[in-house]
Design a protein around this motif. Sequence first.
Motif, PDB file in Angstrom:
ATOM      1  N   GLU A  13       1.139  -1.195   0.181  1.00 35.86           N
ATOM      2  CA  GLU A  13      -0.091   0.081   0.025  1.00 35.86           C
ATOM      3  C   GLU A  13       1.315   0.998  -0.008  1.00 35.86           C
ATOM      4  O   GLU A  13       0.545   2.017  -0.720  1.00 35.86           O
ATOM      5  CB  GLU A  13      -0.632   0.300   1.205  1.00 35.86           C
ATOM      6  N   ARG A  35       1.440   5.934  -7.890  1.00 34.25           N
ATOM      7  CA  ARG A  35      -0.059   7.655  -6.890  1.00 34.25           C
ATOM      8  C   ARG A  35       1.326   8.639  -7.638  1.00 34.25           C
ATOM      9  O   ARG A  35       0.603  10.020  -7.029  1.00 34.25           O
ATOM     10  CB  ARG A  35      -0.019   7.694  -5.721  1.00 34.25           C
ATOM     11  N   ASP A  51      -0.597  12.008  -8.685  1.00 34.78           N
ATOM     12  CA  ASP A  51      -1.325  12.769  -7.513  1.00 34.78           C
ATOM     13  C   ASP A  51       0.190  13.638  -6.715  1.00 34.78           C
ATOM     14  O   ASP A  51       0.037  13.494  -5.715  1.00 34.78           O
ATOM     15  CB  ASP A  51      -1.976  11.827  -6.477  1.00 34.78           C
ATOM     16  N   PHE A  73       3.384  11.868  -5.544  1.00 35.67           N
ATOM     17  CA  PHE A  73       4.022  10.729  -4.657  1.00 35.67           C
ATOM     18  C   PHE A  73       5.132  10.261  -5.734  1.00 35.67           C
ATOM     19  O   PHE A  73       4.449  10.346  -6.931  1.00 35.67           O
ATOM     20  CB  PHE A  73       2.511   9.752  -4.320  1.00 35.67           C
ATOM     21  N   ARG A  97       0.597  13.455   3.547  1.00 36.61           N
ATOM     22  CA  ARG A  97      -0.345  14.436   3.286  1.00 36.61           C
ATOM     23  C   ARG A  97      -0.547  12.351   2.701  1.00 36.61           C
ATOM     24  O   ARG A  97      -2.034  11.953   1.943  1.00 36.61           O
ATOM     25  CB  ARG A  97       0.342  14.918   1.850  1.00 36.61           C
ATOM     26  N   LEU A  98      -0.090  12.138   2.298  1.00 33.41           N
ATOM     27  CA  LEU A  98      -0.115   9.736   2.159  1.00 33.41           C
ATOM     28  C   LEU A  98      -0.424   9.226   3.471  1.00 33.41           C
ATOM     29  O   LEU A  98      -1.481   8.298   2.884  1.00 33.41           O
ATOM     30  CB  LEU A  98       1.521   9.273   2.387  1.00 33.41           C
ATOM     31  N   ARG A 146      -3.004  10.792   4.824  1.00 31.33           N
ATOM     32  CA  ARG A 146      -4.655  11.180   4.669  1.00 31.33           C
ATOM     33  C   ARG A 146      -4.862  10.494   4.324  1.00 31.33           C
ATOM     34  O   ARG A 146      -6.536  10.269   3.704  1.00 31.33           O
ATOM     35  CB  ARG A 146      -4.666  12.475   4.513  1.00 31.33           C
ATOM     36  N   ARG A 147      -4.257  10.318   2.299  1.00 29.64           N
ATOM     37  CA  ARG A 147      -4.955   8.983   1.623  1.00 29.64           C
ATOM     38  C   ARG A 147      -4.857   8.293   1.274  1.00 29.64           C
ATOM     39  O   ARG A 147      -6.265   7.984   1.286  1.00 29.64           O
ATOM     40  CB  ARG A 147      -4.076   9.456   0.637  1.00 29.64           C
ATOM     41  N   MET A 148      -4.589   7.755   2.495  1.00 31.50           N
ATOM     42  CA  MET A 148      -4.461   6.186   3.377  1.00 31.50           C
ATOM     43  C   MET A 148      -5.686   5.723   4.375  1.00 31.50           C
ATOM     44  O   MET A 148      -5.652   4.932   4.903  1.00 31.50           O
ATOM     45  CB  MET A 148      -3.232   5.588   4.111  1.00 31.50           C
ATOM     46  N   VAL A 149      -5.843   6.996   4.440  1.00 28.04           N
ATOM     47  CA  VAL A 149      -7.195   7.267   5.840  1.00 28.04           C
ATOM     48  C   VAL A 149      -6.412   6.233   6.928  1.00 28.04           C
ATOM     49  O   VAL A 149      -7.102   5.647   7.548  1.00 28.04           O
ATOM     50  CB  VAL A 149      -8.286   6.491   5.063  1.00 28.04           C
TER      51      VAL A 149
END
Length: 320
Positions: free
Chosen positions: A23, A29, A32, A34, A181-182, A184-187
């Motif tokens: 992941e 990514r 976006d 990354f 930021r990553l 957050r992207r991965m929740v």
Amino acid sequence: MLRTVAVIALDGVAPFELGVVCEVFGLDRTADGFPGYRFDVCTVDGGPVRTSSGFSLLPTADLRPVADADLVAVPAASFHDAVAAPVVDALRAADRRGATLLSVCSGAFVLGAAGLLDGRECTTHWRYADELARRHPTARVRCNSLYVADGNVLTSAGTAAGIDACLHLVRQEHGSALATRLARRMVVPPHRDGGQAQFIETPIADSPTAATLEPVLVWMQQHLDATISVEELAARAHMAPRTFARRFRAETGTTPHDWLTGQRVLLARQLLEETSLGVETVARRCGFGDAATLRHHFSRRVGATPQAYRGTFRDRTAVG
């Protein structure tokens, strides 16, 4: 710079722990903003292996990508079987050339079998910590840590701690802003600071989660530059100070002072990475008051002075 990642999947590999590494490093990514990595899931002979959940996994390669990978990861697998000699040889060679070695959960036993935990601090799932220490008596096993870095070896505890460890590597390589930021992207929910290794921290989160103290944690993060006492925090939580201190440790794994210091150091890292503010200004904005206090806590937790950290980080990003 971290550009190539090889994951060694042994027979009985745990799908979740393998998925954690996939992941963070295996998804493209780049569209976006990354970073991208050359990513391989490797087995001893390039053939399929059976996972701990019963289904089979088809890898992308044999062990050859391990030979030049910047990061070699070993997810959890059964630690009751002997580790194949080619895996031991590949890990030792990776260590000799200075590659980063990461284990997730019981993957630490594989590093141990290769002799890579001898004399080093390390961790694994708390259920297996005693066994890891028994097998490798010269390893310094920290059973209460989420993850531990010692030189080029990074070991992590079970399941979600592997996410923390991977995000730590992203933070090291690419900075606090991108790692956050990553996350957050991965929740990814925020994780407790308590019990972690001295030089490793979790990202500053927008909304820390704790059963009863979440509003207090959010307020603390929003007022890192202020002088904050336990009495004031206890009043905000409508508790007596001693009750608050016990509840805080129960829900975060650490003391209010230690948690607050960790968050302030994280903010200092971000400011040193992303701004040209002087160290005195950074110290005030983070609530340390002066540069000397900042240097003390920053050096203790990060392993470098604020100025050295800023220089190293900027050199790294310039190379990238």
